[in-house]
Design a protein around this motif. Sequence first.
Motif, PDB file in Angstrom:
ATOM      1  N   SER A  48      11.810   3.114  -7.294  1.00  0.00           N
ATOM      2  CA  SER A  48      10.937   3.623  -6.243  1.00  0.00           C
ATOM      3  C   SER A  48      11.727   3.964  -4.994  1.00  0.00           C
ATOM      4  N   LYS A 154       4.907   0.775  -8.990  1.00  0.00           N
ATOM      5  CA  LYS A 154       3.457   0.949  -8.938  1.00  0.00           C
ATOM      6  C   LYS A 154       2.979   1.121  -7.504  1.00  0.00           C
ATOM      7  N   ALA A 155       3.713   0.528  -6.547  1.00  0.00           N
ATOM      8  CA  ALA A 155       3.346   0.665  -5.136  1.00  0.00           C
ATOM      9  C   ALA A 155       3.686   2.052  -4.593  1.00  0.00           C
ATOM     10  N   TRP A 156       4.800   2.614  -5.071  1.00  0.00           N
ATOM     11  CA  TRP A 156       5.176   3.974  -4.647  1.00  0.00           C
ATOM     12  C   TRP A 156       5.880   4.658  -5.822  1.00  0.00           C
ATOM     13  N   LYS A 160       5.064  10.552  -6.243  1.00  0.00           N
ATOM     14  CA  LYS A 160       3.712  10.352  -5.748  1.00  0.00           C
ATOM     15  C   LYS A 160       3.745   9.600  -4.420  1.00  0.00           C
ATOM     16  N   PRO A 162       2.332   6.525  -1.646  1.00  0.00           N
ATOM     17  CA  PRO A 162       2.161   5.066  -1.756  1.00  0.00           C
ATOM     18  C   PRO A 162       0.756   4.691  -2.200  1.00  0.00           C
ATOM     19  N   ARG A 163       0.682   3.587  -2.939  1.00  0.00           N
ATOM     20  CA  ARG A 163      -0.597   3.046  -3.382  1.00  0.00           C
ATOM     21  C   ARG A 163      -0.731   1.633  -2.814  1.00  0.00           C
ATOM     22  N   ARG A 166      -0.789  -2.838  -3.984  1.00  0.00           N
ATOM     23  CA  ARG A 166      -0.009  -3.103  -5.188  1.00  0.00           C
ATOM     24  C   ARG A 166       1.127  -4.043  -4.796  1.00  0.00           C
TER      25      ARG A 166
END
Length: 213
Positions: A48, A154-156, A160, A162-163, A166
Amino acid sequence: MYEYGLRVYYNTKALAKALLQVLFGLEVEGAEKIPKEGPVILASNHMSFLDPVVMGVACPRVVSYMSRDDVFKYPILRWLLPRLYVIPVSRGAGDLGAVKAAIRTLKNGMAFGIFPEGRRSRTGFIEPFKTGTAAIALRTNAPIVPAAIIGSDKAWPVGKGPRLRRSIRVVFGDPIVLPPGKTDHQTLEEVTRQLEAAVTALLPPEYHRKPTV
């Protein structure tokens, strides 16, 4: 100038730590395994855009990194990154100057963070390590602390945004101390496979590379 640079570093780190804890619930395990002084290499998986920031926050020491040189073209980053001890490197050019700069950093007694995969994994699994980390360690007699960054993909995710919410966790392993001097190809390969196995062992099975049939 040195003290001013440290103030910028620690202030930036404090801000980044607060954001990572609030947005991603950052957790750190095994930071006490990092030598408190002297040269040390922190070697981690890389999945990431967040990983250098995560590693810098997780390590209690000042950490220097390499970063591709094109990010230095932005005025704010051109000012900030040198104060965060970031070393510019030309991607794909086998930048010997950057390697020499990393060696100088370690010989000055600093911590140096590196991602031996060479780039962010786009498969969701840890990728084969390159031999550069082993070469730097053997030339500087610096111990290598293996580390696993879990959840940053999964966080970034790559490509894509950032989410939030997570979780991200960093786990440090026991230092690997190498005998100095030998830099032949066989030794570099052996040390690289040893390091890759150490980092893989810190990761959950979902990150392990699937065996080829």
